[in-house]
Scaffold this active site. Structure first.
Site, PDB file in Angstrom:
ATOM      1  N   GLY A 103       9.051   6.438  43.080  1.00 46.42           N
ATOM      2  CA  GLY A 103       7.791   5.698  43.027  1.00 46.42           C
ATOM      3  C   GLY A 103       6.529   6.514  43.266  1.00 46.42           C
ATOM      4  O   GLY A 103       5.471   6.186  42.742  1.00 46.42           O
ATOM      5  N   ASP A 119       6.213  -0.816  52.916  1.00 42.21           N
ATOM      6  CA  ASP A 119       6.557  -2.231  52.949  1.00 42.21           C
ATOM      7  C   ASP A 119       7.163  -2.556  54.322  1.00 42.21           C
ATOM      8  O   ASP A 119       6.435  -2.793  55.285  1.00 42.21           O
ATOM      9  CB  ASP A 119       7.513  -2.526  51.788  1.00 42.21           C
ATOM     10  CG  ASP A 119       7.814  -4.009  51.618  1.00 42.21           C
ATOM     11  OD1 ASP A 119       7.351  -4.816  52.434  1.00 42.21           O
ATOM     12  OD2 ASP A 119       8.529  -4.367  50.670  1.00 42.21           O
ATOM     13  N   PHE A 132       4.818  -8.718  45.142  1.00 40.33           N
ATOM     14  CA  PHE A 132       5.521  -7.689  44.385  1.00 40.33           C
ATOM     15  C   PHE A 132       4.602  -7.121  43.308  1.00 40.33           C
ATOM     16  O   PHE A 132       4.046  -7.869  42.499  1.00 40.33           O
ATOM     17  CB  PHE A 132       6.778  -8.277  43.753  1.00 40.33           C
ATOM     18  CG  PHE A 132       7.614  -7.231  43.076  1.00 40.33           C
ATOM     19  CD1 PHE A 132       8.447  -6.401  43.815  1.00 40.33           C
ATOM     20  CD2 PHE A 132       7.548  -7.066  41.702  1.00 40.33           C
ATOM     21  CE1 PHE A 132       9.201  -5.426  43.200  1.00 40.33           C
ATOM     22  CE2 PHE A 132       8.306  -6.091  41.076  1.00 40.33           C
ATOM     23  CZ  PHE A 132       9.129  -5.270  41.825  1.00 40.33           C
TER      24      PHE A 132
END
Ligand code: PRP
Length: 187
Positions: A43, A102, A151
Site C-alpha cells: 500500500g 487503522d 474504507f
C-alpha cells in the site's frame, strides 16, 4: 475504474501540497543523516515514491512485506514478517512509511521489530490515519490526512488488489463491492 468511485475524498493536488509539507518536516527532523526509508508493501508504494522524491538528500530505500489479519471473527491481530531477510537497521536512522494507520497493529509491530533489531532512531509516516481508537498503542510522526473510519482506495490503497493506481483517495461505490467480500477494516 473511475466509474467505481463514489466520492473523491482527497484530490491529487491536495495530496501534492501535503507531501511538500511532510517532506520539509522530515528534512528538519533528520538533519544531515542518511535515512533508511522502509516502505511497507504494497500500500505505501505510491506514497513513498512521491514522498522520497521530495527529499533532496542521500537516502536508502528498503521494502518490508508484512501481512496482518483484520476484522472478522477469527482475527488474531497477528502481524507476520514475510521476507526471508529483513533490512539491517542496526544503528540506522529509519523512516517507516505506510499508506494507512487503522488498528495500528502493523505499525506497532514494525516499529517494535526495528527497535529490537537495533535501529538508532525510528520515525513513522503515513498518508492516512483513521480517526479511531487503536487496538495497538501507536501514532505516526508524520500524518498526511486524518480520515473517518471508512474504507478508502486509491493512491496505493486497494480493494481486492485493485485501485492502487488511482491518483487520489476515494470511496468505492456500493456497486463495486462484492457482497461476499465486503471490506471490514482496511484490508
Ligand atoms: C493495510 C495497510 C497497512 C495496514 C493498516 O495493509 O497497508 O499496512 O493494513 O492496518 P492496521 O493499522 O490495522 O494494521 P494490508 O495488509 O492490507 O496490505 P497492503 O498494504 O498490501 O494492501
Amino acid at each position: 475504474m473511475e466509474a467505481d468511485i463514489e466520492r473523491v475524498l482527497i484530490a491529487e493536488e491536495v495530496i501534492d501540497k501535503r507531501l511538500d509539507l511532510l517532506a520539509r518536516r522530515i528534512e528538519e527532523d533528520f538533519p544531515g543523516e542518511i535515512i533508511q526509508v522502509i516502505i511497507l508493501l504494497k500500500g505505501a508504494l505510491v506514497f513513498a515514491a512521491d514522498l522520497t522524491r521530495r527529499l533532496p538528500r542521500m537516502l536508502e530505500i528498503e521494502c518490508l512485506n508484512v501481512s496482518s489479519y483484520h476484522g472478522g471473527t477469527e482475527s488474531s491481530g497477528q502481524v507476520d514478517f514475510l521476507d526471508h531477510k529483513l533490512p539491517d537497521v542496526k544503528g540506522r536512522q529509519v523512516l517507516v512509511l505506510d499508506d494507512i494507520l487503522d488498528t495500528g497493529r502493523t505499525l506497532r509491530a514494525v516499529v517494535d521489530r526495528l527497535t529490537a533489531d537495533g535501529a538508532a532512531k525510528v520515525k513513522t509516516g503515513v498518508l492516512l490515519a483513521k480517526d479511531k481508537a487503536r487496538a495497538a498503542n501507536v501514532e505516526a510522526d508524520y500524518v498526511g490526512f486524518v480520515i473517518g473510519d471508512e474504507f478508502v482506495v486509491g493512491y496505493g490503497l486497494d480493494y481486492q488488489g485493485r485501485y492502487r493506481n488511482l491518483p487520489y483517495v476515494g470511496t468505492l461505490a456500493e456497486s463495486a463491492i462484492d457482497p461476499d467480500h465486503r471490506p471490514k477494516a482496511q484490508e
